[in-house]
Each structure stands twice: as C-alpha cells, then as structure tokens.
Design a protein around this motif. Structure first.
Motif: not given
Lengths: 146, 116
Positions: B51-63
């Motif tokens: 998911i992080i590879n595809h979405v970028g930092a948007g996946a790192l921000v949520p808890i």
C-alpha cells in the motif's frame, strides 16, 4: 410539560450537523493531512538530498511538532472538535492527545501530574500496538519462518 | 497522481474512523487502538508495504502506519536474531516519532498554560 411536547422541543434544538456531513469533513481534512505529508516528504527529499524513507521520518516528526505546538497554543482543540477523525486518526491525534494531557495535568506536579498522565490517552495506542505486533510477529515466524 | 492517491487513502481511513465513531458507542481511543492493530495485522504478510509503495506518504500519516512500523522493525530484527529479535527491534522505526512526541510535549508544557 407533556412528554411528546418535550421531545419536539429537544428535536428542535438538536445540533443540525448530520453524520454524512461529519464523514465528509473527516474525509477532506484527513486527505489534506495526507497530501501535506506527501508534499513535505518530497520537499525534504529534494532539499536535504536524503532517501524517501528518511524524509518520511522527518515528515512525521514535523507533523508531530506542529500538532504539539498548535495544541499548546490552544487552537488545535477547536480544529479537532470540528474535524474529529480527520485529525484524530492521523499521527497529529497522537501528539495532540499527549500534549493536551500534559498541559492539563502539569499543575498536579512534575511526577504525579505530568509524568504519570502524559501517556494517559496515547498509552493505549502503544500498548495495543506493541502487543498486537508481538503476537502477529510470532504468528509470522511460526507460519513463514521469518 | 501520488498526491491524489495520498488524499484518497488518508481520507478514506479517516472516513472509516468517523463512521465508526458516529454509528457505534466506541470512543476515539478505541478507534485509534483498533486501527493500530489493523495496521500491524496488514503488515504481517507485507500488505501494508505494498500500500505504501502505491499510495506514498498518504499511507504513512494515519495511525495504522504506527502498527506497521512496530511490526516491521520487529520482523527485520527477527530475521537476524530469531524470536528474541521481536523484542529487540520493536521500537526501531517508531523511536523517532515517540521520542519527538515526548520531547516536544515536555518542552511545550513547560512554557504554556491551559487556556481555561
């Protein structure tokens, strides 16, 4: 006053915000926080010439700093009441819960006030995160062998 | 494009949280704890990495990424050290976030007073 009339009165003065509106606000504000994270990551990658992984750590620290500062200044609480999950679910909610607990309890002293209450809300996140990560880690080691 | 996916993913996670908050009796504390558990569960079989590879930092921000970082560090250490590595590497990746939150909180509580 009759019960029916009372209920009518209560319904009249209920806040008009609906669940759909709340959900929409949470979606938009949460999305904006995500975009800010992505922009910051790309800025740090180009400014400091570091890898994306390091830049994302910098980004998280920046968001935590901003949420902590805004909570201390006093206006982040209003944002959270308005956006609700849009700011609670991102990492900003973690920093907000710690700083608001710290500021609220500091008058009770440095040990029994600040020290014992700083993790009052964030502690559950760390506890269940660590326990579940340990449990799932064991599970993966058993199933896949590493 | 990566901004759009960041927006949609992070927004969707918050939307799900808001729907749970509005339609059940669970508090915000319950929801963040559940999301952390979901994040660490998704990373058990490296789904969250994808998911992080595809979405970028948007996946790192949520808890949810907090749980992902916990188990990711633990598993990385466990591949060297075996089962003890789970205990040694647990906070490897989240150390920066937790330390930053503690330090900033301490500094700001020294200088600011409650508003009311």
């Amino acid at each position: 006053m009759e019960k029916k009339k009372y209920e009518e009165l209560v319904n009249k003065h209920k806040p008009t915000e609906t669940r759909g509106q709340n959900a929409f606000i949470a979606f938009v504000t949460g999305g904006i926080v995500g975009v800010i994270g992505q922009v910051l990551t790309e800025c740090y990658t180009s400014w400091f010439d570091i890898s994306t992984k390091d830049a994302s750590t910098f980004m998280l620290v920046t968001l935590i700093f901003l949420a902590s500062l805004f909570t201390a200044l006093g206006f982040f609480d209003k944002w959270v009441t308005f956006c609700k999950c849009g700011l609670i679910i991102p990492i900003t909610g973690f920093a907000h819960s710690m700083t608001s607990a710290g500021i609220e309890y500091r008058k009770e002293g440095p040990i029994f006030g600040l020290g014992s209450n700083i993790f009052k809300l964030a502690g559950s996140v760390i506890l269940y995160g660590v326990v579940s990560a340990w449990f799932f880690g064991i599970l993966r080691l058993i199933i896949m062998g590493g | 494009m990566i901004y759009l996916t960041s927006f949609i993913f992070c927004g969707l996670v918050c939307l799900i949280g808001q729907l749970i908050l509005d339609n059940t009796k669970l508090s915000a504390g319950h929801i963040t704890s559940i999301f952390v558990i979901v994040g660490s569960f998704l990373d058990t079989f490296s789904i969250y990495d994808q998911i992080i590879n595809h979405v970028g930092a948007g996946a790192l921000v949520p808890i949810t990424s907090f749980g992902h970082s916990l188990i990711h560090g633990a598993l990385a250490k466990a591949s060297d050290m075996g089962i003890m590595g789970l205990l040694m590497g647990m906070f490897d990746l989240t150390a920066s976030g937790i330390t930053a939150a503690i330090v900033f909180t301490f500094i700001f509580t020294l200088f600011f007073r409650p508003k009311n």
